[in-house]
Design an enzyme around this catalytic site. Structure first.
Site, PDB file in Angstrom:
ATOM      1  CE  LYS A 280      -3.825  -1.897   2.775  1.00  0.00           C
ATOM      2  NZ  LYS A 280      -4.894  -1.755   1.798  1.00  0.00           N
ATOM      3  NE  ARG A 354     -10.751  -9.786  -1.749  1.00  0.00           N
ATOM      4  CZ  ARG A 354     -11.105  -8.883  -2.668  1.00  0.00           C
ATOM      5  NH1 ARG A 354     -11.466  -9.263  -3.883  1.00  0.00           N
ATOM      6  NH2 ARG A 354     -11.106  -7.609  -2.366  1.00  0.00           N
TER       7      ARG A 354
HETATM    8  N1  BES Z   1      -7.915  -3.906   4.631  1.00  0.00           N
HETATM    9  C1  BES Z   1      -8.127  -3.490   3.299  1.00  0.00           C
HETATM   10  C2  BES Z   1      -9.434  -2.724   3.103  1.00  0.00           C
HETATM   11  C3  BES Z   1      -9.577  -1.417   3.810  1.00  0.00           C
HETATM   12  C4  BES Z   1      -9.386  -0.223   3.134  1.00  0.00           C
HETATM   13  C5  BES Z   1      -9.976  -1.365   5.131  1.00  0.00           C
HETATM   14  C6  BES Z   1      -9.568   0.983   3.791  1.00  0.00           C
HETATM   15  C7  BES Z   1     -10.143  -0.158   5.789  1.00  0.00           C
HETATM   16  C8  BES Z   1      -9.939   1.012   5.127  1.00  0.00           C
HETATM   17  C9  BES Z   1      -8.147  -4.693   2.369  1.00  0.00           C
HETATM   18  O1  BES Z   1      -7.383  -5.777   2.740  1.00  0.00           O
HETATM   19  C10 BES Z   1      -7.623  -4.230   1.054  1.00  0.00           C
HETATM   20  O2  BES Z   1      -6.489  -3.846   1.018  1.00  0.00           O
HETATM   21  N2  BES Z   1      -8.451  -4.280   0.020  1.00  0.00           N
HETATM   22  C11 BES Z   1      -8.066  -3.828  -1.270  1.00  0.00           C
HETATM   23  C12 BES Z   1      -8.614  -4.803  -2.273  1.00  0.00           C
HETATM   24  C13 BES Z   1      -8.097  -4.585  -3.685  1.00  0.00           C
HETATM   25  C14 BES Z   1      -6.639  -4.967  -3.751  1.00  0.00           C
HETATM   26  C15 BES Z   1      -8.911  -5.433  -4.615  1.00  0.00           C
HETATM   27  C16 BES Z   1      -8.662  -2.439  -1.473  1.00  0.00           C
HETATM   28  O3  BES Z   1      -9.763  -2.190  -1.016  1.00  0.00           O
HETATM   29  O4  BES Z   1      -7.987  -1.617  -2.057  1.00  0.00           O
HETATM   30 ZN    ZN Z   2      -5.360  -5.614   2.054  1.00  0.00          ZN
END
Ligand code: BES
Ligand code: ZN
Ligand code: ZN
Length: 505
Positions: A280, A354
């Protein structure tokens, strides 16, 4: 803070502050507010006439009653705005309770007394108001003090002043339920606000064990060798990059010895989500210590359930691991085999929630739990779709979805159902595995839910995406900055309403 229910005349109560109220645009105070106004020689009426007090939702006006002899028992009279009568509901009571408690704490009040807001013209039952005031006060006064001294001293005592003494037992039952639910929510907040260097998967397991010992719940923890033996390749895949060992935690409450059936609550327990190799951006990454909000919610919901004792069985399942990049980490393109035998092509290692939930869902079905509810900070896309006030709910069973939506509404947690169209499943097709772990750019919250559905057979299941609602950037009503503890109240409300002895809880 101790909360007591008493009968009496609020104007005469000896306390640091008393709290009365006003609906928006009322020209004359009514009920207890009118009595206090009279005792103050019309001070409240004159504030209204001057246009100083408008009764807008959350507005707080303070009158200092200096001078002796005083006509009211308290040195401070707080008038809280309940907003427009047509917009009024129980959740507004929680909101004003949070606001007036914080305002009076700032004024160094240690003992306060309040009327049962909304029970006059508002049309709310006294016990409903008592529970909501309790919840709003305890939630609104929350702060995370482990690493920093609190800014203000605590309010030590809140008196809820009722008019009829006959109602006291039922009001005490309501404040008890409110405190249990609010304390569980605050415990979830504590766990979520902890930094990830403290709240590791092992600590999460320790916290579950402490809860089990304290509330007499059944507790199990599985380590990576156990996961290996059970074929949990998806959970193990996510854990590969971390130096912290993963844990699969279960907590069980047995309130109905005669039944084999049990509800399953599943919570995403990523104690830190860096994204893994699909890392990230650094801005805001610290917030990903809260990626175990689902886990905390299901664990502490069991605390509240164990204290309220509904006649029902509930098991919580928490897959817990960090998601970090390293030389041993999961890589984009890797293929994992989940517990149900399905192979997953990992396109993006940041879609890890997931993956761990896939194995937790299989395990829940192996235990025969039904229905299943999972709570997860799953997708940024859910925040984009619904903002920070509504959690997204997804289900394979409309009857169950309706029950969850109704429970959430009763307790003031906002949720909005999202569709799960079959057509979008196309997006999860992989050339070389059964499924891949992400879809296209759009509708990401939906494709995440559809991915999870690949790991649910016929069991009624609800998935709640709390990515937008688990954390708050501002203080408002009974929400404070940081973890909100979202989900706890809905889970407890659902378990209570599904229980055989629901009248008793
Ligand atoms: N933990 C994150 C989602 C999240 C985002 C939680 C903002 C709280 C605040 C999750 O694991 C994630 O990173 N999801 C990705 C999925 C994508 C790679 C398809 C996302 O939402 O960007
Ligand atoms: Zn994630
Ligand atoms: Zn995550």
């Amino acid at each position: 803070m101790e909360i007591k229910v008493i009968t009496g005349d609020i104007a005469q109560i000896e306390a640091d502050a008393i709290v009365v109220n006003l609906f928006e645009d009322t020209t004359q105070p009514g009920g207890a507010t009118a009595a206090v106004d009279k005792a103050l020689g019309g001070a409240i009426s004159s504030l209204i006439n001057r246009g100083e007090t408008k009764g807008k939702f959350g507005e707080i006006n303070i009158i200092h009653t200096f001078g002796k002899p005083r006509q009211v028992g308290a040195e401070i009279v707080a008038i809280v705005g309940l907003g427009k009568l047509q917009d009024f509901n129980t959740d507004k009571i929680r909101g004003v309770a949070g606001e007036f408690c914080r305002a009076l704490r700032k004024l160094n009040c240690h003992k306060i007394a309040t009327i049962l807001h909304g029970t006059g013209t508002g049309g709310i039952q006294p016990e409903t108001s008592a529970q909501a005031i309790t919840e709003g006060a305890l939630l609104g006064l929350y702060s995370f003090n482990k690493y920093k001294k609190p800014e203000y001293e605590d309010i030590e005592e809140m008196l809820i002043v009722a008019r009829e003494s006959g109602k006291i037992p039922i009001l005490e039952q309501a404040t008890h339920k409110g405190s249990v639910v609010a304390e569980a929510t605050n415990l979830a907040r504590d766990m979520i606000n902890e930094p990830a260097n403290y709240m590791t998967p092992s600590r999460l397991a320790e916290a579950a064990e402490e809860i089990a010992n304290k509330y007499n719940l059944e507790f199990h923890v599985f380590d990576s060798a156990d996961m290996e033996a059970m074929g949990m390749g998806a959970l193990l895949g996510v854990a590969k990059g971390s130096g912290q060992p993963p844990k699969l935690i279960t907590l069980s409450y047995k309130g109905d010895e005669h039944s084999e059936k049990a509800i399953g609550f599943l919570g995403k327990g990523i104690t830190f989500d860096s994204g893994g190799i699909s890392i990230k951006p650094s801005e805001g990454m610290d917030e990903m210590k809260g990626d175990m909000a689902g886990a905390a919610a299901v664990m502490t919901a069991l605390v509240a359930i164990a204290r309220l004792k509904p006649q029902i069985n509930v098991t919580a399942i928490i897959p817990a691991t960090e998601n970090l990049p390293s030389g041993t980490a999961l890589k984009p393109g890797d293929i994992l085999k989940a517990m149900n035998g399905k192979t997953i092509e990992v396109i993006n290692t940041d879609a890890e929630g997931r993956l761990i939930l896939a194995d937790a869902l299989s395990y829940a079905q192996k235990l025969g739990l039904s229905p299943l509810l999972d709570l997860a900070t799953l997708t940024g896309a859910c925040c984009v779709a619904l903002g920070t006030l509504y959690s997204g709910i997804f289900s394979n069973n409309q009857n169950l979805a309706d029950k969850v939506l109704k429970a959430a509404e009763r307790i003031g947690e906002r949720m909005w159902q999202m569709p799960m169209p079959e057509e979008y499943k196309e997006q999860l097709k992989s050339e070389i595995a059964d499924v891949k772990n992400i879809g296209h750019k759009y509708g990401g919250a939906i494709t995440a839910a559809l991915f999870l559905s690949e790991f649910v057979d016929n069991t009624p299941w609800v998935h709640i995406d709390i990515a937008g609602t688990a954390n708050s950037e501002k203080e408002s009503g009974y929400i404070v900055k940081g973890a909100t503890g979202i989900g706890v109240r809905t889970l407890v409300e659902l378990a209570s309403s599904e229980a055989k002895n629901q009248e008793a809880t």
